[in-house]
Design a protein around this motif. Structure first.
Motif, PDB file in Angstrom:
ATOM      1  N   VAL A 168       0.589  -1.201  -0.067  1.00  0.00           N
ATOM      2  CA  VAL A 168       0.171  -0.018   0.022  1.00  0.00           C
ATOM      3  C   VAL A 168       0.819   1.314   0.171  1.00  0.00           C
ATOM      4  O   VAL A 168       1.933   1.306   0.779  1.00  0.00           O
ATOM      5  CB  VAL A 168      -0.700   0.050   1.186  1.00  0.00           C
ATOM      6  CG1 VAL A 168      -1.555   1.285   1.213  1.00  0.00           C
ATOM      7  CG2 VAL A 168      -2.103  -1.034   1.186  1.00  0.00           C
ATOM      8  N   GLY A 169       0.340   2.057  -0.888  1.00  0.00           N
ATOM      9  CA  GLY A 169       1.146   3.507  -0.962  1.00  0.00           C
ATOM     10  C   GLY A 169       0.339   4.494  -0.095  1.00  0.00           C
ATOM     11  O   GLY A 169      -0.793   4.387  -0.052  1.00  0.00           O
ATOM     12  N   VAL A 170       1.112   5.656   0.222  1.00  0.00           N
ATOM     13  CA  VAL A 170       0.019   6.642   0.916  1.00  0.00           C
ATOM     14  C   VAL A 170       0.713   8.022   0.150  1.00  0.00           C
ATOM     15  O   VAL A 170       1.851   8.253  -0.185  1.00  0.00           O
ATOM     16  CB  VAL A 170       0.528   6.529   2.481  1.00  0.00           C
ATOM     17  CG1 VAL A 170       1.909   6.887   2.825  1.00  0.00           C
ATOM     18  CG2 VAL A 170      -0.275   7.840   3.287  1.00  0.00           C
ATOM     19  N   SER A 171      -0.299   8.826   0.279  1.00  0.00           N
ATOM     20  CA  SER A 171      -0.213  10.196  -0.463  1.00  0.00           C
ATOM     21  C   SER A 171      -0.860  11.252   0.824  1.00  0.00           C
ATOM     22  O   SER A 171      -1.793  11.219   1.144  1.00  0.00           O
ATOM     23  CB  SER A 171      -0.879  10.289  -1.745  1.00  0.00           C
ATOM     24  OG  SER A 171      -0.651  11.729  -2.129  1.00  0.00           O
ATOM     25  N   GLY A 172      -0.265  12.188   0.920  1.00  0.00           N
ATOM     26  CA  GLY A 172      -0.504  13.279   2.040  1.00  0.00           C
ATOM     27  C   GLY A 172      -0.672  12.486   3.459  1.00  0.00           C
ATOM     28  O   GLY A 172       0.318  11.608   3.688  1.00  0.00           O
ATOM     29  N   ASN A 173      -1.357  12.628   4.003  1.00  0.00           N
ATOM     30  CA  ASN A 173      -1.526  12.210   5.454  1.00  0.00           C
ATOM     31  C   ASN A 173      -2.406  10.859   5.684  1.00  0.00           C
ATOM     32  O   ASN A 173      -2.473  10.277   6.507  1.00  0.00           O
ATOM     33  CB  ASN A 173      -1.581  13.078   6.595  1.00  0.00           C
ATOM     34  CG  ASN A 173      -0.588  14.083   6.480  1.00  0.00           C
ATOM     35  OD1 ASN A 173       0.580  13.795   6.424  1.00  0.00           O
ATOM     36  ND2 ASN A 173      -0.802  15.345   6.718  1.00  0.00           N
ATOM     37  N   ASN A 174      -3.631  10.992   4.878  1.00  0.00           N
ATOM     38  CA  ASN A 174      -4.435   9.769   4.900  1.00  0.00           C
ATOM     39  C   ASN A 174      -4.819   9.250   3.872  1.00  0.00           C
ATOM     40  O   ASN A 174      -5.915   8.460   4.003  1.00  0.00           O
ATOM     41  CB  ASN A 174      -5.839  10.932   5.658  1.00  0.00           C
ATOM     42  CG  ASN A 174      -5.500  11.663   6.791  1.00  0.00           C
ATOM     43  OD1 ASN A 174      -4.943  11.228   7.624  1.00  0.00           O
ATOM     44  ND2 ASN A 174      -5.914  12.924   6.548  1.00  0.00           N
ATOM     45  N   SER A 175      -4.489   9.399   2.899  1.00  0.00           N
ATOM     46  CA  SER A 175      -4.869   8.739   1.560  1.00  0.00           C
ATOM     47  C   SER A 175      -3.878   7.443   1.438  1.00  0.00           C
ATOM     48  O   SER A 175      -3.094   7.729   0.945  1.00  0.00           O
ATOM     49  CB  SER A 175      -5.032   9.778   0.339  1.00  0.00           C
ATOM     50  OG  SER A 175      -6.155  10.729   0.771  1.00  0.00           O
ATOM     51  N   TYR A 176      -4.755   6.510   0.855  1.00  0.00           N
ATOM     52  CA  TYR A 176      -3.969   4.985   0.608  1.00  0.00           C
ATOM     53  C   TYR A 176      -4.282   4.541  -0.851  1.00  0.00           C
ATOM     54  O   TYR A 176      -5.533   4.773  -1.116  1.00  0.00           O
ATOM     55  CB  TYR A 176      -4.273   4.172   1.771  1.00  0.00           C
ATOM     56  CG  TYR A 176      -3.882   4.447   3.150  1.00  0.00           C
ATOM     57  CD1 TYR A 176      -2.556   4.070   3.446  1.00  0.00           C
ATOM     58  CD2 TYR A 176      -4.583   5.287   3.831  1.00  0.00           C
ATOM     59  CE1 TYR A 176      -2.235   4.745   4.978  1.00  0.00           C
ATOM     60  CE2 TYR A 176      -4.323   5.776   5.223  1.00  0.00           C
ATOM     61  CZ  TYR A 176      -2.992   5.437   5.775  1.00  0.00           C
ATOM     62  OH  TYR A 176      -2.569   5.774   6.974  1.00  0.00           O
ATOM     63  N   TYR A 177      -3.213   4.170  -1.435  1.00  0.00           N
ATOM     64  CA  TYR A 177      -3.346   3.661  -2.987  1.00  0.00           C
ATOM     65  C   TYR A 177      -2.739   2.067  -2.879  1.00  0.00           C
ATOM     66  O   TYR A 177      -1.746   1.858  -2.441  1.00  0.00           O
ATOM     67  CB  TYR A 177      -2.451   4.697  -3.749  1.00  0.00           C
ATOM     68  CG  TYR A 177      -3.104   5.975  -3.909  1.00  0.00           C
ATOM     69  CD1 TYR A 177      -3.742   6.394  -4.876  1.00  0.00           C
ATOM     70  CD2 TYR A 177      -2.792   6.933  -2.725  1.00  0.00           C
ATOM     71  CE1 TYR A 177      -4.297   7.531  -4.913  1.00  0.00           C
ATOM     72  CE2 TYR A 177      -3.443   8.441  -2.887  1.00  0.00           C
ATOM     73  CZ  TYR A 177      -3.995   8.313  -3.989  1.00  0.00           C
ATOM     74  OH  TYR A 177      -4.324   9.993  -4.056  1.00  0.00           O
ATOM     75  N   SER A 178      -3.462   1.590  -3.815  1.00  0.00           N
ATOM     76  CA  SER A 178      -2.912   0.164  -4.385  1.00  0.00           C
ATOM     77  C   SER A 178      -1.994   0.578  -5.280  1.00  0.00           C
ATOM     78  O   SER A 178      -2.232   1.347  -6.176  1.00  0.00           O
ATOM     79  CB  SER A 178      -4.082  -0.657  -4.757  1.00  0.00           C
ATOM     80  OG  SER A 178      -5.022  -1.038  -3.767  1.00  0.00           O
TER      81      SER A 178
END
Length: 219
Positions: free
Chosen positions: A183-193
């Motif tokens: 899992v990747g994260v962008s900003g402080n709260n958004s997670y990406y596959s």
């Protein structure tokens, strides 16, 4: 087109500014940093700042804010016990991993509070996350204070790498992050596959035709 100058950025709401500056550098791997205190209470915190420094010797680094009004056990524990772990977050544990953001009391373990499982090696003090498919054990090597914002850059030497099974490593040694469900994260709260796109050949400086072919393919 939107254009923000330095004055605009300085005057943003602090949460908006934090998310914007964090996300403009793109998606980073979400990791759980595991440590243990001198009181033998384990600690777990989510980070997106782990970086590769070098492979010989194998060194990784993390950026870590120093203590403030809230307890900063990760930093304290690394300095005290000289060992820590980096554990990749995957889809099945996003919520539990995100919950480690909460400022628990110093005598609470995030493993217990967030329903994650401690995993130990006999010769290594810091706890790994059982649920993580990629686990890295590191010994503390050095630290550097970034004077502009009082953040520490912590360098660790890789002592252990634990991967769920060999099918998650390609023939050239690279981890197949999509298969790992990382899992990747962008900003402080958004997670990406993460999804695999392509693997390109290493460009040797003497192979100009390969360089031209790779560039022209995008055209």
């Amino acid at each position: 087109m939107m254009h923000f100058n330095e004055n605009d950025i300085d005057n943003f709401n602090r949460h908006y500014r934090s998310n914007l500056i964090s996300s403009i550098v793109g998606i980073k791997q979400a990791n759980l940093i595991g440590t243990i205190g001198r009181n033998k209470i384990s600690n777990l915190a989510i980070f997106s700042s782990a970086v590769h420094i070098g492979s010989n010797p194998a060194l990784l680094g993390i950026f870590c804010k120093p203590g403030s009004n809230s307890p900063k056990q990760t930093l304290e524990n690394i300095f005290e016990n000289k060992e820590f772990t980096i554990n990749q977050v995957r889809t099945d544990i996003i919520n539990k991993s995100h919950a480690t953001h909460h400022k628990f009391l110093k005598d609470n373990s995030e493993f217990d509070k967030c329903n994650l499982t401690e995993y130990y090696l006999s010769d290594f003090m810091a706890p790994f996350v059982e649920e993580a498919y990629v686990k890295i054990g590191l010994s503390y090597s050095s630290r550097y204070l970034i004077e502009e914002n009082n953040v520490f850059f912590i360098i660790g030497k890789v002592k252990h790498i634990i991967i769920k099974n060999s099918t998650y490593i390609s023939d050239n040694g690279e981890l197949e992050l999509a298969k790992l469900d990382s899992v990747g994260v962008s900003g402080n709260n958004s997670y990406y596959s993460l999804h695999y796109n392509k693997t390109l050949e290493y460009i040797n400086s003497s192979n100009k035709s390969l360089l031209e072919n790779i560039i022209n393919e995008n055209s």
